[in-house]
Design a protein around this motif. Structure first.
Motif, PDB file in Angstrom:
ATOM      1  N   GLU A 152       0.830  -1.206   0.000  1.00 24.01           N
ATOM      2  CA  GLU A 152       0.000   0.000   0.000  1.00 24.01           C
ATOM      3  C   GLU A 152       0.867   1.260   0.000  1.00 24.01           C
ATOM      4  OE1 GLU A 152      -0.400  -2.571   1.871  1.00 24.01           O
ATOM      5  OE2 GLU A 152      -2.468  -3.275   1.675  1.00 24.01           O
ATOM      6  N   ILE A 153       1.969   1.223   0.775  1.00 23.86           N
ATOM      7  CA  ILE A 153       2.871   2.376   0.805  1.00 23.86           C
ATOM      8  C   ILE A 153       3.524   2.577  -0.553  1.00 23.86           C
ATOM      9  CG2 ILE A 153       5.004   3.285   1.823  1.00 23.86           C
ATOM     10  CD1 ILE A 153       4.260   1.895   4.424  1.00 23.86           C
ATOM     11  N   GLU A 154       3.928   1.478  -1.186  1.00 25.59           N
ATOM     12  CA  GLU A 154       4.535   1.576  -2.513  1.00 25.59           C
ATOM     13  C   GLU A 154       3.573   2.203  -3.517  1.00 25.59           C
ATOM     14  OE1 GLU A 154       6.370  -1.273  -6.051  1.00 25.59           O
ATOM     15  OE2 GLU A 154       5.809  -2.164  -4.112  1.00 25.59           O
ATOM     16  N   GLU A 155       2.316   1.775  -3.475  1.00 24.27           N
ATOM     17  CA  GLU A 155       1.323   2.325  -4.398  1.00 24.27           C
ATOM     18  C   GLU A 155       1.116   3.825  -4.149  1.00 24.27           C
ATOM     19  OE1 GLU A 155      -2.140  -0.042  -3.881  1.00 24.27           O
ATOM     20  OE2 GLU A 155      -1.323  -1.782  -4.955  1.00 24.27           O
ATOM     21  N   MET A 156       1.090   4.221  -2.871  1.00 21.46           N
ATOM     22  CA  MET A 156       0.933   5.639  -2.533  1.00 21.46           C
ATOM     23  C   MET A 156       2.088   6.458  -3.098  1.00 21.46           C
ATOM     24  SD  MET A 156      -0.268   5.291   1.443  1.00 21.46           S
ATOM     25  CE  MET A 156       0.117   6.995   1.786  1.00 21.46           C
ATOM     26  N   LEU A 157       3.311   5.960  -2.926  1.00 18.49           N
ATOM     27  CA  LEU A 157       4.488   6.685  -3.411  1.00 18.49           C
ATOM     28  C   LEU A 157       4.493   6.779  -4.925  1.00 18.49           C
ATOM     29  CD1 LEU A 157       7.210   5.194  -1.022  1.00 18.49           C
ATOM     30  CD2 LEU A 157       6.367   7.542  -1.010  1.00 18.49           C
ATOM     31  N   ARG A 158       4.159   5.685  -5.584  1.00 22.95           N
ATOM     32  CA  ARG A 158       4.173   5.685  -7.057  1.00 22.95           C
ATOM     33  C   ARG A 158       3.088   6.600  -7.616  1.00 22.95           C
ATOM     34  NH1 ARG A 158       7.710   2.222  -9.259  1.00 22.95           N
ATOM     35  NH2 ARG A 158       8.402   0.390  -8.072  1.00 22.95           N
ATOM     36  N   ARG A 159       1.911   6.606  -6.993  1.00 26.52           N
ATOM     37  CA  ARG A 159       0.834   7.490  -7.461  1.00 26.52           C
ATOM     38  C   ARG A 159       1.230   8.957  -7.332  1.00 26.52           C
ATOM     39  NH1 ARG A 159      -2.844   3.963  -4.779  1.00 26.52           N
ATOM     40  NH2 ARG A 159      -2.885   5.420  -3.003  1.00 26.52           N
ATOM     41  N   ALA A 160       2.024   9.246  -6.300  1.00 24.97           N
ATOM     42  CA  ALA A 160       2.461  10.631  -6.075  1.00 24.97           C
ATOM     43  C   ALA A 160       3.681  11.006  -6.914  1.00 24.97           C
ATOM     44  CB  ALA A 160       2.769  10.835  -4.598  1.00 24.97           C
ATOM     45  N   GLY A 161       4.169  10.068  -7.740  1.00 18.48           N
ATOM     46  CA  GLY A 161       5.321  10.349  -8.597  1.00 18.48           C
ATOM     47  C   GLY A 161       6.625   9.796  -8.074  1.00 18.48           C
ATOM     48  N   GLY A 162       6.559   8.957  -7.052  1.00 22.60           N
ATOM     49  CA  GLY A 162       7.772   8.357  -6.511  1.00 22.60           C
ATOM     50  C   GLY A 162       8.423   7.406  -7.487  1.00 22.60           C
ATOM     51  N   ALA A 163       9.730   7.417  -7.545  1.00 19.87           N
ATOM     52  CA  ALA A 163      10.481   6.552  -8.454  1.00 19.87           C
ATOM     53  C   ALA A 163      11.745   6.075  -7.772  1.00 19.87           C
ATOM     54  CB  ALA A 163      10.820   7.305  -9.741  1.00 19.87           C
ATOM     55  N   ARG A 164      12.352   5.080  -8.371  1.00 15.40           N
ATOM     56  CA  ARG A 164      13.633   4.581  -7.870  1.00 15.40           C
ATOM     57  C   ARG A 164      14.762   5.381  -8.497  1.00 15.40           C
ATOM     58  NH1 ARG A 164      14.056  -1.653  -6.599  1.00 15.40           N
ATOM     59  NH2 ARG A 164      15.570  -0.631  -5.236  1.00 15.40           N
ATOM     60  N   ALA A 165      15.878   5.441  -7.831  1.00 14.10           N
ATOM     61  CA  ALA A 165      16.992   6.282  -8.280  1.00 14.10           C
ATOM     62  C   ALA A 165      17.480   5.881  -9.666  1.00 14.10           C
ATOM     63  CB  ALA A 165      18.140   6.200  -7.274  1.00 14.10           C
ATOM     64  N   ARG A 166      17.445   4.582  -9.976  1.00 12.56           N
ATOM     65  CA  ARG A 166      17.976   4.124 -11.255  1.00 12.56           C
ATOM     66  C   ARG A 166      17.117   4.563 -12.439  1.00 12.56           C
ATOM     67  NH1 ARG A 166      16.267  -1.299  -9.363  1.00 12.56           N
ATOM     68  NH2 ARG A 166      14.394  -1.930 -10.491  1.00 12.56           N
ATOM     69  N   HIS A 167      15.907   5.023 -12.165  1.00 11.14           N
ATOM     70  CA  HIS A 167      15.015   5.457 -13.235  1.00 11.14           C
ATOM     71  C   HIS A 167      15.181   6.938 -13.566  1.00 11.14           C
ATOM     72  CE1 HIS A 167      12.186   1.932 -12.005  1.00 11.14           C
ATOM     73  NE2 HIS A 167      13.151   1.553 -12.810  1.00 11.14           N
ATOM     74  N   PHE A 168      16.022   7.637 -12.818  1.00  7.92           N
ATOM     75  CA  PHE A 168      16.197   9.062 -13.084  1.00  7.92           C
ATOM     76  C   PHE A 168      16.990   9.264 -14.379  1.00  7.92           C
ATOM     77  CE2 PHE A 168      16.165  10.096  -8.266  1.00  7.92           C
ATOM     78  CZ  PHE A 168      14.793   9.876  -8.261  1.00  7.92           C
ATOM     79  N   SER A 169      16.776  10.387 -14.972  1.00  9.25           N
ATOM     80  CA  SER A 169      17.562  10.744 -16.152  1.00  9.25           C
ATOM     81  C   SER A 169      18.962  11.141 -15.709  1.00  9.25           C
ATOM     82  CB  SER A 169      16.907  11.916 -16.885  1.00  9.25           C
ATOM     83  OG  SER A 169      16.916  13.068 -16.066  1.00  9.25           O
ATOM     84  N   LEU A 170      19.901  11.078 -16.630  1.00 16.96           N
ATOM     85  CA  LEU A 170      21.280  11.445 -16.301  1.00 16.96           C
ATOM     86  C   LEU A 170      21.366  12.903 -15.871  1.00 16.96           C
ATOM     87  CD1 LEU A 170      23.304   9.686 -19.144  1.00 16.96           C
ATOM     88  CD2 LEU A 170      23.046   8.985 -16.762  1.00 16.96           C
ATOM     89  N   GLN A 171      20.501  13.738 -16.396  1.00 17.41           N
ATOM     90  CA  GLN A 171      20.514  15.146 -16.017  1.00 17.41           C
ATOM     91  C   GLN A 171      20.137  15.329 -14.548  1.00 17.41           C
ATOM     92  OE1 GLN A 171      17.954  17.543 -18.417  1.00 17.41           O
ATOM     93  NE2 GLN A 171      18.584  19.469 -17.451  1.00 17.41           N
ATOM     94  N   SER A 172      19.114  14.577 -14.101  1.00 16.74           N
ATOM     95  CA  SER A 172      18.695  14.667 -12.706  1.00 16.74           C
ATOM     96  C   SER A 172      19.762  14.110 -11.790  1.00 16.74           C
ATOM     97  CB  SER A 172      17.377  13.908 -12.498  1.00 16.74           C
ATOM     98  OG  SER A 172      16.354  14.485 -13.289  1.00 16.74           O
ATOM     99  N   LEU A 173      20.395  13.038 -12.220  1.00 22.20           N
ATOM    100  CA  LEU A 173      21.445  12.438 -11.404  1.00 22.20           C
ATOM    101  C   LEU A 173      22.628  13.387 -11.254  1.00 22.20           C
ATOM    102  CD1 LEU A 173      21.417   8.820 -12.816  1.00 22.20           C
ATOM    103  CD2 LEU A 173      20.859   9.474 -10.486  1.00 22.20           C
TER     104      LEU A 173
END
Length: 458
Positions: free
Chosen positions: A253-274
């Motif tokens: 349930e916590i994972e779903e809440m985070l993902r709905r709010a735009g939460g992502a894992r670090a490896r999914h970030f763009s190189l610019q954000s990193l």
């Protein structure tokens, strides 16, 4: 003669003041205003003397005991007491805030509203103490006295929101978030502690469902303000923190809440954000996000900021004791055990492994002894400044003697027994020398030979 009389007189005054100080403490504990007035009438300089001595004063004691009337009278007689820190690094307002005594807190704030900004132990202000203990009414009073106090952080860079989440004070957190929204200070929710963790990181790591729900509710925290994918010092987003240790009920349930709010894992970030977070995190390695396995290793690795020397020493002591115990037990019960009776080809009490395979048995004892004596060397180093260190060394030498005796006693032949007698004598002294020499060699700077003219021409 006169000088000796003066010295005697001053000593008498000091002793007298000390006795009165003890009496004053007792009066503060009971909260008897009449006794306080009588004592100060008899000794007009008493409160001045107590103030000069520093440390705990009658106002501290009265705040602990909760005597509002006594607090009012002490403030009237000597309001300077309100600014003093006791031996625990707390002002009277710190104490009243932690105790939740709203009446005393109000009386103290009447002296000066800036009292709520006085920093005590670990740079904590009274608001921090009230939040840790969940004193909602006091928190509201302190915020009313100084709205800026919500931006103050501790020595560990923890905001009052961090402290509320760490101590499971949900009602306090609600008051704090409402205050932030009211005064347009919502960006404080993204404040990071020394480990780079935001309030959301802490709430996720502690599985505080209601706190996460509050932080992701746009009615409380504006979505455009909350940095839901903030990286901590280990290069983890709140979602990473959840998924690395995902095992508890409710994690989905916590994972779903985070993902709905735009939460992502670090490896999914763009190189610019990193790249933007490179200076604050260790999430990027040569322009690429770290793998989950690497993130897990970084999460547990030694950190010079968050891991104190005392904590590391205690951990090393535990590990060294475990190694010493395991290696000592291995000598008492070697692989294959010992012969139980005498026969033509073996003797009772001698190692079975040593009789059948002397080479393997010799390698086993050498390796086991290196581990045993090195772990004892570590224990001696880490306990060097401990009390009763001599007695500890005697115990360690006794342990070495029993280890050596057992090791030589179960050796299947006199040649092996003599060899390991020598080893057992040499290794305790050789282990620290070898470890020091090896460490110096490995840490020595390496110099590259300059290229010759021939090599350059080639």
């Amino acid at each position: 003669m006169n000088s000796s009389k003066n010295m005697l007189g001053s000593d008498t005054i000091v002793v007298s003041f000390r006795r009165m100080d003890e009496r004053l403490c007792e009066i503060a504990r009971t909260g008897n205003v009449e006794d306080l007035l009588k004592l100060t009438e008899d000794h007009p300089l008493l409160l001045h003397t107590v103030l000069l001595e520093g440390g705990e004063n009658p106002l501290h004691i009265a705040c602990i005991a909760g005597h509002v009337g006594f607090v009012k009278k002490v403030i009237e007689l000597k309001k300077e007491f309100a600014m003093e820190l006791n031996q625990n690094g707390m002002t009277p307002l710190h104490i009243a805030s932690a105790a939740g005594n709203i009446e005393i807190a109000r009386e103290l704030l009447k002296i000066d509203s800036n009292l709520c900004l006085v920093k005590g132990r670990e740079q904590r202000i009274p608001l921090h103490c009230a939040a840790v203990k969940g004193r909602v009414e006091v928190v509201e009073e302190l915020l009313g006295a100084s709205g800026d106090s919500i931006a103050y952080v501790t020595a560990r860079n923890e905001s009052v929101l961090h402290l509320a989440v760490m101590n499971y004070q949900y009602e306090v957190l609600k008051v704090l978030v409402e205050h932030l929204k009211k005064f347009n200070k919502e960006d404080i929710v993204n404040q990071k502690d020394v480990q780079g963790s935001t309030v959301l990181h802490l709430a996720v790591s502690r599985r505080q469902f209601e706190v996460i729900s509050l932080m992701l509710d746009e009615e409380f925290v504006n979505k455009s303000v909350l940095d839901i994918n903030s990286l901590n010092n280990a290069g983890l987003t709140p979602l990473d923190v959840l998924l690395i240790f995902q095992s508890e009920a409710g994690d989905r349930e916590i994972e779903e809440m985070l993902r709905r709010a735009g939460g992502a894992r670090a490896r999914h970030f763009s190189l610019q954000s990193l790249e933007a977070d490179r200076t604050a995190t260790s999430d990027v390695d040569e322009g690429r996000p770290q793998s989950p396995a690497k993130q897990l290793l970084n999460y547990f690795k030694y950190d010079t900021i968050k891991d104190s020397p005392a904590r590391v020493r205690n951990t090393l002591l535990v590990i060294a004791v475990l190694i010493a115990t395991a290696t000592y037990q291995a000598v008492l019960s070697p692989p294959g055990g010992v012969w139980q009776d005498d026969s033509n080809d073996h003797v009772a009490g001698k190692s079975v492994m040593g009789s059948h395979n002397p080479i393997a048995y010799s390698l086993f004892l050498v390796s086991n002894s290196v581990g045993f004596f090195t772990s004892l060397h570590i224990i001696c180093l880490l306990t060097n400044a401990f009390p009763l260190h001599l007695e500890l060394q005697i115990s360690i030498f006794a342990l070495i003697f029993t280890y050596d005796t057992c090791m030589t006693a179960i050796a299947p032949s006199s040649r092996i027994s003599i060899m390991f007698t020598v080893i057992s004598i040499v290794l305790p002294f050789l282990a620290p020398v070898l470890s020091t020499g090896l460490r110096n060699y490995l840490k020595a700077p390496r110099c590259e030979l300059p290229l010759t003219s021939n090599s350059n021409s080639r």
